[in-house]
Design an enzyme around this catalytic site. Structure first.
Site, PDB file in Angstrom:
ATOM      1  N   VAL A 175     -35.348  29.346-104.023  1.00  0.00           N
ATOM      2  CA  VAL A 175     -34.636  30.602-104.294  1.00  0.00           C
ATOM      3  C   VAL A 175     -33.574  30.915-103.245  1.00  0.00           C
ATOM      4  O   VAL A 175     -32.691  31.748-103.485  1.00  0.00           O
ATOM      5  CB  VAL A 175     -35.608  31.808-104.417  1.00  0.00           C
ATOM      6  CG1 VAL A 175     -36.567  31.622-105.573  1.00  0.00           C
ATOM      7  CG2 VAL A 175     -36.350  32.071-103.112  1.00  0.00           C
ATOM      8  N   TYR A 216     -41.500  41.490 -92.652  1.00  0.00           N
ATOM      9  CA  TYR A 216     -41.910  41.555 -94.058  1.00  0.00           C
ATOM     10  C   TYR A 216     -41.501  42.889 -94.669  1.00  0.00           C
ATOM     11  O   TYR A 216     -40.855  42.948 -95.720  1.00  0.00           O
ATOM     12  CB  TYR A 216     -43.432  41.366 -94.151  1.00  0.00           C
ATOM     13  CG  TYR A 216     -43.949  41.359 -95.568  1.00  0.00           C
ATOM     14  CD1 TYR A 216     -43.665  40.303 -96.421  1.00  0.00           C
ATOM     15  CD2 TYR A 216     -44.736  42.406 -96.047  1.00  0.00           C
ATOM     16  CE1 TYR A 216     -44.145  40.287 -97.726  1.00  0.00           C
ATOM     17  CE2 TYR A 216     -45.221  42.397 -97.348  1.00  0.00           C
ATOM     18  CZ  TYR A 216     -44.920  41.336 -98.191  1.00  0.00           C
ATOM     19  OH  TYR A 216     -45.393  41.335 -99.470  1.00  0.00           O
TER      20      TYR A 216
END
Ligand code: ZN
Length: 697
Positions: A493, A585
């Site tokens: 991706v 994150y």
């Protein structure tokens, strides 16, 4: 065509079935399989066979019986039970009736079953009953149709097959055909077989081998006759084939969008189709031949192709496939179909009773053929029937003949014939709101759970992840239940070229895409003071840029397709309630979340809905551990002084419901959006058992 009768195989079949079902039915089963396993003779439940013998009733009394192929059975795999026993004497007396409506005929025939559990007998049962011979074989062989479906066909057949064959003009299958066959047979009782023009071949014999042998011999004569008059097929160049594929990838999403039908439902406004391309050097050469349009833009070879192929294909000349021409051509096709039904039924078929007006075959010179179905299995059946169609029509074209199929009235009579409709219902019908889904990060715990849920819901699924063992084993696992509705797409991706290539793969396989599930993600544990910028950037590339690349590429595709769509981002509770040591994150997922919200704004005019699912920690899905937790779990455990089980319990205990969040919970939330249970876009659904701090606001 080879006679494949083997005395050894016949004996093996008798050893297996003669004791339980009798030798005639054992040999009937054997010969039927020989016919059914040759696609040049029989396709997809086409053709039928019978044997006359004895049935023993409850009291052990013998009853003369016709064992005839039951609908729903395929000759290639038929078992003795695939031939239903019927009272032969009664059926034979029906020949004295002057006429009989086909629906009534079928009811009466069903009522003559000797085995009350026997399957519904073939719609051609009476044809078998009225002929006096013990074994009857009936096929729609390519070579016979090549001769019977052209102008002057009767003369060609006489030359090819000789005098020992009866040639019968077209009669609508049913009672009238059964009577016509019996009468023609009575006039020439020593014949070996009968050609039904625009339909197929019937042969007979006192043994299974004799009837099968007559079938093979007559078809072989037809093949030899054709071969002597047929110039070799030409082939297009490899370069032309490559160019055709490139054109198809450009064109497929627009074609798929044009074929999608307005459903009249506000939440799911389109009934979509799966496209199966057929592009090779042979079909390109055929479609380039002069005058071929007149040969191919014609009704199907036999009436039983009608329900799958529709009366006509859609022909799109090279110019027509460009720009708005495509949608206009599809619209014209739909209108022509509606007009045909109105004209032939004289208004007798209501809109609700009418089949959908979408073509099942699209022929595109310079590109190839496209087979259309509500799901891939249906499109594959269309492709098999189209293969036979092109073999026959292509041969007629090369022989310099003029194709002659059913006329419009006969087409209509068969397309809207009750028993045919029942057959279509048996096959699962058409018109499902079929979606094609692409999911990233499919090989992880949440990803694999979502994959299973989408498949169970009937979707076609492109499961994508980085290439490797995880993706390979997922594909094997999913194909066990999803079969041809599953494909694997190896994709990185973070690389726009890889994303574009992956989406192209899905378009080439099924024609387009309707649902994108953005699930690929990475995690990393580090306090800001000790954060390595490289680690942050790694997450940035997957979680943010990966999301962006897919939204960009899929957005363009959905715009071209013009039939709406859905995007679901797997977000996280950290977007709303970030945790210490979890900066990389939380920040990158927050950016992805924000991109999805923007996509909701930008894609709404396209009818595309974009929503987010925000789970708390999911540790595994069956045997598949969460890669994310493998990464962060040990740190989290150390930080809290817990072991793996303790950590899971910790997450469970911190939510209001004390719920353990699983991959299938997340999958259910994805389905809620993907199946459009409510008009939502830009919405976040937490799947966390209730975490007040993480409630979206
Ligand atoms: Zn038939």
């Amino acid at each position: 065509m080879q006679n494949r009768w083997s005395a050894q195989e016949a004996a093996d079949m008798c050893a297996r079935y003669a004791e339980s079902h009798g030798e005639p039915l054992a040999l009937r089963t054997y010969a039927s399989r020989l016919l059914g396993s040759d696609p040049a003779l029989v396709l997809h439940g086409g053709g039928n066979t019978s044997v006359k013998g004895v049935w023993h009733d409850l009291f052990g009394e013998p009853v003369a019986a016709l064992f005839v192929k039951a609908s729903g059975w395929d000759l290639a795999q038929i078992l003795p039970e695939g031939h239903t026993p019927l009272r032969l004497d009664f059926l034979r007396r029906m020949r004295d009736l002057p006429a009989l409506a086909d629906e009534t005929m079928l009811q009466i025939v069903r009522g003559q079953r000797l085995d009350p559990e026997g399957a519904t007998p073939s719609i051609e049962t009476l044809l078998h009953a009225f002929l006096p011979h013990t074994f009857i074989d009936h096929s729609h062989a390519d070579a016979i149709l090549t001769l019977s479906n052209q102008e002057g066909g009767a003369t060609l057949l006489r030359q090819a097959l000789g005098e020992e064959v009866i040639i019968l003009p077209y009669v609508h299958p049913g009672f009238a055909l059964a009577k016509a066959v019996a009468e023609a047979h009575d006039r020439a009782p020593h014949s070996r077989g009968m050609v039904l023009l625009q339909h197929g071949l019937v042969t007979w014999g006192e043994t299974a081998q004799e009837s099968y042998g007559a079938m093979i011999e007559l078809v072989s004569r037809a093949e030899a006759f054709i071969a002597a008059r047929l110039p070799g097929a030409s082939l297009a160049s490899a370069a032309a084939e490559a160019a055709a594929w490139a054109r198809y990838r450009q064109l497929a999403p627009r074609l798929r969008g044009a074929l999608a039908m307005a459903s009249g439902c506000a939440d799911q406004p389109f009934d979509r189709f799966i496209l199966l391309p057929w592009i090779d050097q042979e079909i390109l050469a055929l479609l380039a031949q002069e005058g071929v349009r007149e040969t191919l833009l014609t009704p199907p070879l036999t009436s039983d192709h009608l329900i799958r192929l529709k009366p006509l294909p859609l022909w799109l000349a090279e110019g027509e496939a460009q720009g708005d021409g495509l949608a206009g051509a599809v619209q014209d096709y739909r209108q022509a179909y509606i007009d045909y039904v109105a004209r032939q039924s004289q208004g007798g078929v209501s809109e609700a009773e009418r089949y959908d007006s979408t073509p099942r075959v699209v022929l595109l010179p310079g590109v190839g053929a496209v087979c259309v179905g509500a799901e891939v299995a249906e499109a594959e059946r269309v492709r098999d029937l189209l293969a036979a169609t092109l073999r026959v029509k292509g041969a007629i074209q090369r022989m310099g003949g003029r194709y002659q199929g059913l006329n419009e009235a006969d087409c209509f009579a068969m397309e809207y014939y009750g028993p045919q409709r029942a057959k279509l219902a048996l096959g699962g019908g058409t018109g499902g709101k079929r979606q094609i889904a692409l999911i990233t990060g499919a090989a992880g715990a949440i990803g694999s759970g979502i994959c299973r849920a989408l498949l169970a819901h009937g979707m076609h699924l492109a499961a994508s992840d980085l290439p490797g063992a995880g993706l390979d084993s997922l594909l094997t696992e999913l194909q066990a239940t999803g079969g041809a509705r599953v494909m694997a797409v190896a994709m990185d991706v973070t690389d726009p070229a890889s994303v574009a290539a992956g989406i192209e793969q899905v378009v080439a396989r099924w024609g387009g895409l309707d649902l994108l599930v953005l699930n690929a993600g990475l995690a990393h544990v580090s306090a800001l003071e000790t954060m390595q910028v490289e680690a942050f950037q790694r997450l940035q590339r997957v979680n943010v840029e990966g999301t962006l690349h897919l939204l960009t590429a899929v957005g363009k595709l959905l715009r071209q397709q013009g039939s709406g769509g859905d995007v679901v981002l797997i977000s996280t509770k950290n977007v709303f309630a970030p945790g210490a040591q979890f900066g990389a994150y939380s920040a990158t997922k927050a950016a992805a979340h924000q991109l999805a919200r923007i996509a909701a704004l930008e894609m709404a005019p396209l009818g595309v809905r974009v929503n987010m699912v925000a789970p708390d920690g999911v540790f595994s899905d069956g045997d598949r551990p969460s890669g994310l937790w493998a990464e962060v779990g040990p740190d989290r455990m150390r930080a809290r002084g817990l072991d793996a089980a303790g950590l899971e319990a910790y997450y469970q205990n911190r939510n209001l419901l004390k719920a353990r969040v699983t991959a299938s919970h997340v999958a259910n939330a994805v389905l809620y959006f993907a199946t459009r249970q409510a008009p939502c876009t830009g919405v976040t659904l937490p799947v966390d058992g209730g975490l007040p701090d993480a409630t979206p606001r």
